[in-house]
Write a protein that holds these residues in place. Structure first.
Motif, short mmCIF file in Angstrom:
data_model
loop_
_atom_site.label_atom_id
_atom_site.label_comp_id
_atom_site.label_asym_id
_atom_site.label_seq_id
_atom_site.Cartn_x
_atom_site.Cartn_y
_atom_site.Cartn_z
N ASP A 92 0.83 -1.21 0.00
CA ASP A 92 0.00 0.00 0.00
C ASP A 92 0.87 1.26 0.00
O ASP A 92 0.45 2.31 -0.49
N CYS A 93 2.05 1.14 0.58
CA CYS A 93 2.94 2.30 0.73
C CYS A 93 4.40 1.87 0.67
O CYS A 93 4.77 0.84 1.24
N ILE A 94 5.20 2.65 -0.02
CA ILE A 94 6.64 2.42 -0.07
C ILE A 94 7.34 3.68 0.40
O ILE A 94 7.05 4.78 -0.07
N LEU A 95 8.24 3.53 1.36
CA LEU A 95 9.02 4.65 1.89
C LEU A 95 10.37 4.73 1.19
O LEU A 95 11.07 3.73 1.07
N LEU A 96 10.72 5.93 0.77
CA LEU A 96 12.02 6.20 0.17
C LEU A 96 12.60 7.44 0.85
O LEU A 96 12.57 8.55 0.31
N ALA A 97 13.08 7.25 2.05
CA ALA A 97 13.57 8.37 2.86
C ALA A 97 15.05 8.61 2.59
O ALA A 97 15.90 7.83 3.03
N ASP A 98 15.35 9.66 1.87
CA ASP A 98 16.74 10.02 1.53
C ASP A 98 17.46 8.84 0.89
O ASP A 98 18.55 8.45 1.32
N VAL A 99 16.85 8.29 -0.14
CA VAL A 99 17.38 7.12 -0.83
C VAL A 99 17.74 7.39 -2.29
O VAL A 99 18.82 7.00 -2.76
N LEU A 100 16.87 8.07 -3.01
CA LEU A 100 17.02 8.20 -4.46
C LEU A 100 18.31 8.88 -4.88
O LEU A 100 18.87 8.58 -5.94
N GLU A 101 18.82 9.79 -4.04
CA GLU A 101 20.06 10.49 -4.37
C GLU A 101 21.29 9.59 -4.25
O GLU A 101 22.37 9.95 -4.71
N HIS A 102 21.11 8.41 -3.66
CA HIS A 102 22.22 7.46 -3.50
C HIS A 102 22.33 6.48 -4.66
O HIS A 102 23.26 5.68 -4.72
N LEU A 103 21.37 6.53 -5.59
CA LEU A 103 21.26 5.50 -6.62
C LEU A 103 21.89 5.90 -7.94
O LEU A 103 21.91 7.08 -8.30
N VAL A 104 22.35 4.90 -8.66
CA VAL A 104 22.89 5.13 -10.00
C VAL A 104 21.76 5.52 -10.94
O VAL A 104 21.88 6.43 -11.74
N ASP A 105 20.62 4.83 -10.84
CA ASP A 105 19.48 5.08 -11.72
C ASP A 105 18.19 5.16 -10.89
O ASP A 105 17.43 4.20 -10.80
N LEU A 124 6.18 7.65 -0.14
CA LEU A 124 6.60 8.79 0.66
C LEU A 124 8.09 8.97 0.42
O LEU A 124 8.87 8.03 0.61
N VAL A 125 8.48 10.16 0.01
CA VAL A 125 9.86 10.42 -0.42
C VAL A 125 10.42 11.65 0.27
O VAL A 125 9.71 12.65 0.43
N SER A 126 11.67 11.57 0.67
CA SER A 126 12.39 12.77 1.11
C SER A 126 13.73 12.81 0.37
O SER A 126 14.35 11.76 0.15
N MET A 127 14.13 14.02 -0.04
CA MET A 127 15.37 14.18 -0.79
C MET A 127 16.02 15.52 -0.42
O MET A 127 15.31 16.52 -0.23
N PRO A 128 17.33 15.56 -0.32
CA PRO A 128 18.02 16.82 0.00
C PRO A 128 17.93 17.82 -1.16
O PRO A 128 17.81 17.43 -2.32
N ASN A 129 18.02 19.09 -0.81
CA ASN A 129 17.92 20.19 -1.77
C ASN A 129 19.28 20.87 -1.94
O ASN A 129 19.76 21.55 -1.03
N ILE A 130 19.88 20.70 -3.11
CA ILE A 130 21.20 21.29 -3.36
C ILE A 130 21.13 22.81 -3.50
O ILE A 130 22.17 23.49 -3.46
N ARG A 131 19.93 23.36 -3.61
CA ARG A 131 19.77 24.80 -3.77
C ARG A 131 19.81 25.54 -2.43
O ARG A 131 19.71 26.77 -2.39
N ASP A 154 26.63 14.43 1.67
CA ASP A 154 26.92 13.05 2.10
C ASP A 154 27.81 12.38 1.06
O ASP A 154 27.54 12.43 -0.14
N TYR A 155 28.89 11.74 1.51
CA TYR A 155 29.85 11.17 0.57
C TYR A 155 29.32 9.95 -0.18
O TYR A 155 29.96 9.46 -1.11
N THR A 156 28.12 9.47 0.19
CA THR A 156 27.52 8.37 -0.57
C THR A 156 26.47 8.85 -1.58
O THR A 156 25.84 8.04 -2.25
N HIS A 157 26.29 10.17 -1.70
CA HIS A 157 25.37 10.71 -2.69
C HIS A 157 25.97 10.62 -4.09
O HIS A 157 27.12 11.00 -4.31
N LEU A 158 25.16 10.14 -5.03
CA LEU A 158 25.60 10.06 -6.43
C LEU A 158 24.96 11.14 -7.28
O LEU A 158 25.47 11.47 -8.36
N ARG A 159 23.83 11.68 -6.82
CA ARG A 159 23.09 12.68 -7.59
C ARG A 159 22.62 13.82 -6.68
O ARG A 159 22.47 13.65 -5.48
N PHE A 160 22.38 14.98 -7.30
CA PHE A 160 21.96 16.16 -6.55
C PHE A 160 20.75 16.77 -7.24
O PHE A 160 20.67 16.81 -8.47
#
Length: 226
Positions: A92-105, A124-131, A154-160
């Protein structure tokens, strides 16, 4: 990326800020958390009877102090490589808390999450803001792009991402954003940034937001019968 070197606190906090976006009528749900860490957020959902089944997924390096008595199952592996076909149309719900920025794709993972959700499921998604203004000062004023233990750099971030980039990513993944909020809006403490944001009626909100949190619903795809 050495996740095993991260401080213990990186894996243990309950994301009440993100859970506040859950619809009030969401009870008795099945939840998957991608990047679950210790499973604290899942344990909270189960303990408070919001969820009847909670499953955590994370890379093997994150295996530490799992709340195994409340988490129904923990899957260790790379979400970008796992198939998880046994869970299609399941959650019913998938949590992606500060995850997507760590991924290759991240786009590929969102489409995978879409397959794992029921037709009316949500993410439910949370992502850092580079701005954020501190990132501007660090890069453009100080000329420094060094990585850190956690946070925006974060040194494990791949995307911003900026706010607009986050929205495009979610839409492209097959979801309709129902609500997106900035961290400065829901911050409970006192800060000069919060005061300035209020006095300027939110005009510069994107520069004061450390991250964005959102709830998005699975877009039901219907075939054209013509």
């Amino acid at each position: 990326m050495k996740y095993e070197d991260k401080n213990e606190s990186y894996y243990t906090n309950v994301r009440l800020d993100l859970l506040s976006l859950l619809p009030e009528n969401y009870h008795g749900i099945k939840v998957l958390e991608i990047g679950a860490g210790s499973g604290s957020t899942l344990a909270y959902l189960k303990a408070n009877k919001i969820a009847t089944e909670v499953i955590g997924l994370d890379i093997p390096e994150s295996k530490r102090n799992v709340n195994s008595d409340l988490v129904d199952k923990f899957i260790y592996g790379d979400i970008e490589k796992l198939n998880l076909e046994e869970y299609e149309d399941y959650f019913d719900c998938i949590l992606l808390a500060d995850v997507l920025e760590h991924l290759v794709d991240p786009d590929k993972v969102l489409k995978k999450a879409k397959r794992l959700l029921k037709e009316d499921g949500i993410i439910l998604v949370s992502m850092p803001n580079i701005r954020h203004f501190k990132a501007f000062i660090k890069i453009f004023i100080k000329g420094n792009f060094s990585y850190e233990e956690s946070g925006t750099f974060d040194y494990t971030h791949l995307r911003f991402f900026c706010k607009g980039d986050i929205q495009k990513l979610i839409y492209k993944g097959g979801f309709d954003i129902e609500k997106i909020v900035s961290s400065i809006k829901i911050y409970k403490g006192k800060s000069m940034s919060k005061l300035i944001n209020k006095l300027t009626f939110g005009i510069f909100e994107e520069f004061f937001s450390v991250q964005y949190l959102l709830i998005a619903r699975n877009i039901i795809e219907t075939q054209n019968k013509n």
